[in-house]
Enzyme design. Structure first.
Site, PDB file in Angstrom:
ATOM      1  N   LYS A 187       0.846  -1.196   0.000  1.00 43.57           N
ATOM      2  CA  LYS A 187       0.000   0.000   0.000  1.00 43.57           C
ATOM      3  C   LYS A 187       0.880   1.243   0.000  1.00 43.57           C
ATOM      4  CE  LYS A 187      -1.980   2.440   3.230  1.00 43.57           C
ATOM      5  NZ  LYS A 187      -1.813   3.755   2.573  1.00 43.57           N
ATOM      6  N   GLY A 240       6.934   4.750   8.426  1.00 50.37           N
ATOM      7  CA  GLY A 240       6.026   5.862   8.695  1.00 50.37           C
ATOM      8  C   GLY A 240       6.187   6.343  10.120  1.00 50.37           C
ATOM      9  N   SER A 241       5.113   6.843  10.680  1.00 52.36           N
ATOM     10  CA  SER A 241       5.211   7.478  11.998  1.00 52.36           C
ATOM     11  C   SER A 241       5.272   6.434  13.122  1.00 52.36           C
ATOM     12  CB  SER A 241       4.019   8.404  12.216  1.00 52.36           C
ATOM     13  OG  SER A 241       2.835   7.655  12.202  1.00 52.36           O
ATOM     14  N   THR A 242       5.829   6.847  14.224  1.00 53.33           N
ATOM     15  CA  THR A 242       5.953   5.949  15.374  1.00 53.33           C
ATOM     16  C   THR A 242       4.566   5.560  15.888  1.00 53.33           C
ATOM     17  OG1 THR A 242       8.091   6.915  15.903  1.00 53.33           O
ATOM     18  CG2 THR A 242       6.994   5.737  17.682  1.00 53.33           C
ATOM     19  N   GLY A 245       3.205   2.935  13.708  1.00 51.58           N
ATOM     20  CA  GLY A 245       4.017   1.745  13.950  1.00 51.58           C
ATOM     21  C   GLY A 245       3.495   0.949  15.147  1.00 51.58           C
ATOM     22  N   GLU A 262      10.210   0.884  10.315  1.00 51.39           N
ATOM     23  CA  GLU A 262      11.168   1.980  10.075  1.00 51.39           C
ATOM     24  C   GLU A 262      10.398   3.264  10.361  1.00 51.39           C
ATOM     25  OE1 GLU A 262      12.903   4.827   9.017  1.00 51.39           O
ATOM     26  OE2 GLU A 262      12.649   4.315   6.909  1.00 51.39           O
ATOM     27  N   CYS A 296      13.270  10.594   7.320  1.00 53.40           N
ATOM     28  CA  CYS A 296      13.379  10.111   8.694  1.00 53.40           C
ATOM     29  C   CYS A 296      14.815  10.234   9.197  1.00 53.40           C
ATOM     30  CB  CYS A 296      12.881   8.683   8.778  1.00 53.40           C
ATOM     31  SG  CYS A 296      13.508   7.670   7.436  1.00 53.40           S
ATOM     32  N   GLU A 397       9.918  15.111  16.029  1.00 50.71           N
ATOM     33  CA  GLU A 397      10.248  15.096  14.602  1.00 50.71           C
ATOM     34  C   GLU A 397       9.337  16.075  13.862  1.00 50.71           C
ATOM     35  OE1 GLU A 397       9.187  11.573  12.321  1.00 50.71           O
ATOM     36  OE2 GLU A 397      11.124  11.654  11.311  1.00 50.71           O
TER      37      GLU A 397
END
Ligand code: NAD
Length: 503
Positions: A187, A240-242, A245, A262, A296, A397
């Site tokens: 995706k 993507g974002s934490t 995740g 990641e 990132c 971030e």
């Protein structure tokens, strides 16, 4: 403007693909829904792209599952040959892919031509070559037995990609998975689906069997979540974002998927007083401003030794102010827009955060005044000096052309500040002192360290983080390990085994 006009205006020679790719065919979403993908230069609609729902993910998993046995059994060299052919096709379509990526993401055309597309081809080529070189092992066990280890593909792999490097990350995710014999349901991010769909077209041309690769653009909360939840997906790889995740990890519990994450970063880029200042200024600008800071591994915490801070900042700010912002499709543009208006607003909100924390705005901090850019998602290269390493602008971030400056007195303080966030992805240092360089390489809490450079990547070199930056590695042999599981096979060659229950 219709699609053909948009295509012509962007200098594209082939149709913009806007359907899902399932089982080797471009198809509409089952419920017919679409989502507009925008040109971040002016927020005009490029295309209405089919938006996958749960039923489409189901179809994609069916196709990937059906294709798996033959793909996994195919000679590794033959799988590799298809990836090598794909790499050639990507190179032959460099201009087309570069323009499409630039149009959809806002990356300057120059970056797409010389970085994104060659790196994408390079990644498929590396793993195409790897396919028949990655092998099992033999373990020296007790006499009379042969114990060998097979590295087997895990099955259907779900891959979720963000919008910051949609083309390149498609290769980082798919190339090792396919080389290892897995089939894929991928995706792309909902706002940047176009180049992944173009890659699907080239996959077919390269001879990829139907169903091995399935691409389902769609919303994270629907299509992404359906992939994360899916009981027949054996592994999920996510960038993507934490926060997302964490959701993926929770969803993986259902069928105990293998997970590879990641996530974000807040890279420390440390400049010591013995560094080559010119190289450090240039390298630090690349570290944060390349790709509009949407990386990132961006060097978003610029840490300067207090003895050189003023001189460094004067040169650095001068360079930042001179970066040419403009339409990404103009080959002379050095910095394009951010990838969405929503993200631009988020980045600019950190300028307010900086002000409220007493930070000093050294450069940028706003959208450019140029009327030609007024409808786009532009942000000027922004430099802010923080009051404390604990400030939000030094901890969170921002993911934009926004660099937070901190100063330090000595090595111990530098190390403390560098390691003082929850993230641990990329970090770098500029110094002429060999011992210091290696000490920092060892002691920095990070998955990657660059010495007298920043943000180097190569398909052979493991990429990934520690802490809140995730786990698992992309690239290199490590990626092949991530996409395989070990089977230990015991063979009784000539062992004489006395009965355990003698009768
Ligand atoms: P995100 O994590 O929301 O999106 C990344 C991908 O995950 C997209 O494809 C999205 O559709 C999908 N997704 C979203 N919700 C999902 C869910 N519940 N289940 C499965 N998939 C889901 O990130 P974003 O909104 O695009 O960006 C937010 C922040 O994430 C950025 O500001 C940045 O801090 C970070 N980010 C990091 C990277 C990186 O390379 N590490 C890339 C993009 C964004």
């Amino acid at each position: 403007m219709n699609l053909a006009h948009i295509q012509a205006a962007a200098g594209l020679n082939s149709p913009i693909r806007h359907q899902l790719f399932i089982g080797g065919r471009f198809v509409d979403a089952a419920d017919g829904r679409t989502l507009a993908t925008l040109n971040p230069h002016d927020n005009s609609v490029i295309a209405e792209v089919a938006m996958a729902g749960v039923a489409d993910v189901e179809r994609a998993v069916d196709a990937a599952e059906a294709a798996f046995p033959a793909w996994a059994r195919m000679a590794a060299a033959d799988r590799g040959r298809i990836l090598l052919r794909l790499a050639e096709l990507i190179e032959s379509q460099t201009e087309e892919l570069a323009r499409l990526e630039s149009l959809d993401t806002g990356h300057p055309l120059k970056d797409c031509r010389f970085l994104d597309v060659p790196r994408t081809a390079g990644c498929f080529r590396y793993f195409g070559g790897m396919a028949d070189k990655f092998q099992g092992d033999v373990v020296p066990v007790e006499a009379g037995f042969l114990n060998y280890l097979l590295r087997e593909p895990v099955g259907v792999v779900g891959q979720i990609v963000p919008w910051n490097f949609p083309l390149m990350f498609t290769s980082w995710k798919m190339a090792p998975a396919l080389a290892a014999g897995n089939t894929v349901v991928m995706k792309p991010a909902e706002i940047t689906p176009l180049t992944a769909l173009k890659i699907a077209e080239l996959m077919s041309e390269a001879g990829m069997p139907d169903g091995v690769v399935n691409i389902v653009p769609g919303m994270g909360a629907i299509a992404g979540q359906a992939i994360a939840d899916h009981p027949r997906i054996a592994k999920i790889a996510f960038t993507g974002s934490t926060a997302t995740g964490r959701r993926i990890v929770q969803a993986s519990a259902g069928n105990l998927k293998k997970v590879q994450l990641e996530l974000g970063g807040k890279g420390a880029n440390i400049v010591f007083d013995d560094a080559n200042l010119i190289a450090a200024v240039n390298g630090s600008a690349w570290a944060i401003f390349h790709n509009q800071g949407q990386a990132c591994i961006a060097g978003s915490r610029l840490m300067l030794h207090e003895r050189i801070a003023d001189e460094f900042l004067e040169r650095f700010a001068k360079l930042a102010r001179s970066i040419r912002l403009g339409n990404p499709l103009d080959p002379s543009t050095e910095m394009g827009p951010l990838t969405s208006g929503q993200h631009r607003d988020r980045v600019l909100s950190y300028v307010d955060v900086a002000r409220s924390e007493g930070g000093e705005l050294i450069a940028g901090g706003r959208s450019p005044a140029d009327p030609a850019l007024s409808r786009g998602c532009y942000v000027e290269p922004t430099i802010v000096r923080a009051r404390s390493a604990q400030d939000r602008i030094a901890q969170e971030e921002v993911f934009g052309p926004f660099v937070t400056v901190l100063t330090f007195k000595d090595d111990d303080e530098a190390l403390r500040i560098a390691n003082g966030t929850d993230y641990g992805l990329g970090s770098g240092l500029w110094t002429g002192n060999l011992q210091r360089a290696h000490r920092f390489a060892r002691e920095m809490h990070a998955g990657m360290v660059w010495i007298n450079s920043y943000k180097r990547v190569n398909p052979g070199s493991p990429f990934g983080g520690v802490g809140q930056s995730g786990y698992g590695r992309e690239m290199g042999f490590d990626a092949m390990r991530e996409y395989t599981q070990v089977k230990s096979v015991w063979v009784n060659v000539d062992a004489q085994i006395p009965p355990w229950y003698p009768r």
